[in-house]
Design an enzyme around this catalytic site. Structure first.
Site, PDB file in Angstrom:
ATOM      1  N   ARG A 128       1.019  14.517   0.442  1.00  0.00           N
ATOM      2  CA  ARG A 128       0.337  14.421   1.809  1.00  0.00           C
ATOM      3  C   ARG A 128       1.189  14.079   2.861  1.00  0.00           C
ATOM      4  NH1 ARG A 128       1.734   9.609   1.616  1.00  0.00           N
ATOM      5  NH2 ARG A 128       0.807   7.957   1.382  1.00  0.00           N
ATOM      6  N   ASP A 295      -3.769   2.320  -1.777  1.00  0.00           N
ATOM      7  CA  ASP A 295      -4.700   1.273  -1.191  1.00  0.00           C
ATOM      8  C   ASP A 295      -5.558   1.153  -2.301  1.00  0.00           C
ATOM      9  OD1 ASP A 295      -3.553   1.821   1.457  1.00  0.00           O
ATOM     10  OD2 ASP A 295      -4.955   3.455   1.802  1.00  0.00           O
TER      11      ASP A 295
END
Length: 340
Positions: A128, A295
């Site tokens: 990404r 995360d």
């Protein structure tokens, strides 16, 4: 132990606009895979183009908000986590509130008359490129934190987590929470977040680091931190050790440094020792999207840390959460974790 409100996060809430795109789209907007940048004027049309051209998914994102949502998911304890950040009074802000409420996180947003921050998540072959338009997320003020109903969250919590991105935008808020944690024998966690934070916000990071009890980062951020501090080493184990031995404001906890390295072992430095924990490798065909893996690792780690579990269990939970998230689009997960 009472877990209600035990963990508070503060960060830059961004509504992720996530879609699989093509190579031509990346080239058109000069985007690179496995990179995160801030949007400038040339990127502004891309958000509308994504909405009109591709199937997009909305996800309540932003690094810290992702980690807090994952911690909440792993804990499965109503009201265990809280979050503060700034959003706009608009449809994207409403979308954000709806998604966060569904995740079980107790969000106290500061709402302003500026568009809600967004992040284009452009996915090609499971990799990404992130383009963040911070907008309202840029507008957080420490007055919101000081307000009685918000500071009450801080008073109640025993663990705090703030990413380096938020330190760059609201150093005063970060310092307030860091000093509260040190004065009250609570645990304060931070993330190096990105090489740009290590490089261009070095002084802010150096000022808050004495208050940090657990610091997260990846190998690229660790190497950048080493370079800007003149340490002349690219050895991630050495760097983790040196960061863990940085002077501390409070002697209650020894600092733990946790460095992830993608598919390579997680490095943990604590009390003069370095430990390595292997990652469960995922077959390439199961990889959907790496967005949010770091995360999610932090969220999983914190979910065990707040339960006072050993470091090996914290890392195992971090690896589990990251493994789940990279098999789905964006920082999303199934209804219930299957972590034992």
């Amino acid at each position: 132990m009472a877990y209600e409100g035990i963990l508070v996060g503060m960060g830059n809430p961004l509504l992720d606009i996530s879609s699989v795109v093509d190579q031509h789209f990346l080239q058109k907007y000069d985007l690179k895979l496995n990179n995160a940048i801030l949007a400038d004027h040339k990127h502004m049309p891309m958000y509308e183009e994504m909405l009109s051209k591709y199937d997009v998914e909305y996800i309540a994102g932003g690094a810290t908000q992702n980690s807090i949502r994952v911690a909440q998911w792993m804990l499965q304890i109503p009201g265990a986590t809280s979050y503060m950040g700034c959003i706009g009074k608009d449809k994207f802000g409403e979308e954000m509130k709806m998604h966060v409420e569904l995740s079980g996180v107790n969000a106290h947003y500061y709402e302003v008359d500026v568009p809600t921050g967004t992040c284009a998540v452009c996915v090609v072959d499971g990799e990404r490129s992130l383009v963040a338009n911070l907008s309202a997320a840029n507008c957080y003020k420490s007055e919101h934190l000081r307000a009685q109903e918000n500071w009450a969250l801080v008073e109640k919590a025993k663990y705090f987590y703030i990413a380096g991105f938020f330190l760059a935008l609201s150093p005063e808020s970060t310092q307030l929470v860091a000093e509260h944690a040190a004065a009250n024998n609570k645990v304060f966690g931070m993330n190096l977040s990105a090489p740009v934070i290590c490089e261009f916000y070095k002084d802010l990071l150096d000022n808050v680091l004495p208050f940090v009890d657990v610091i997260f980062g990846n190998e690229t951020e660790a190497k950048t931190f080493s370079r800007v501090h003149g340490w002349e080493t690219d050895n991630v184990e050495e760097i983790a050790l040196k960061i863990s031995q940085w002077p501390k404001a409070s002697g209650t906890f020894k600092r733990i440094t946790v460095i992830t390295q993608g598919p390579d072992p997680v490095i943990v430095a604590e009390d003069g020792n370095v430990m390595k924990f292997p990652v469960v490798l995922l077959p390439k065909e199961k990889l959907v999207d790496t967005n949010g893996a770091g995360d999610a690792f932090v969220g999983g780690f914190l979910s065990q840390m707040v339960q006072e579990k050993p470091i090996k269990d914290c890392v195992r939970a971090g690896n589990y959460a990251a493994n789940i998230v990279i098999q789905k689009s964006g920082c999303t997960y199934p209804d219930k974790p299957n972590f034992i």
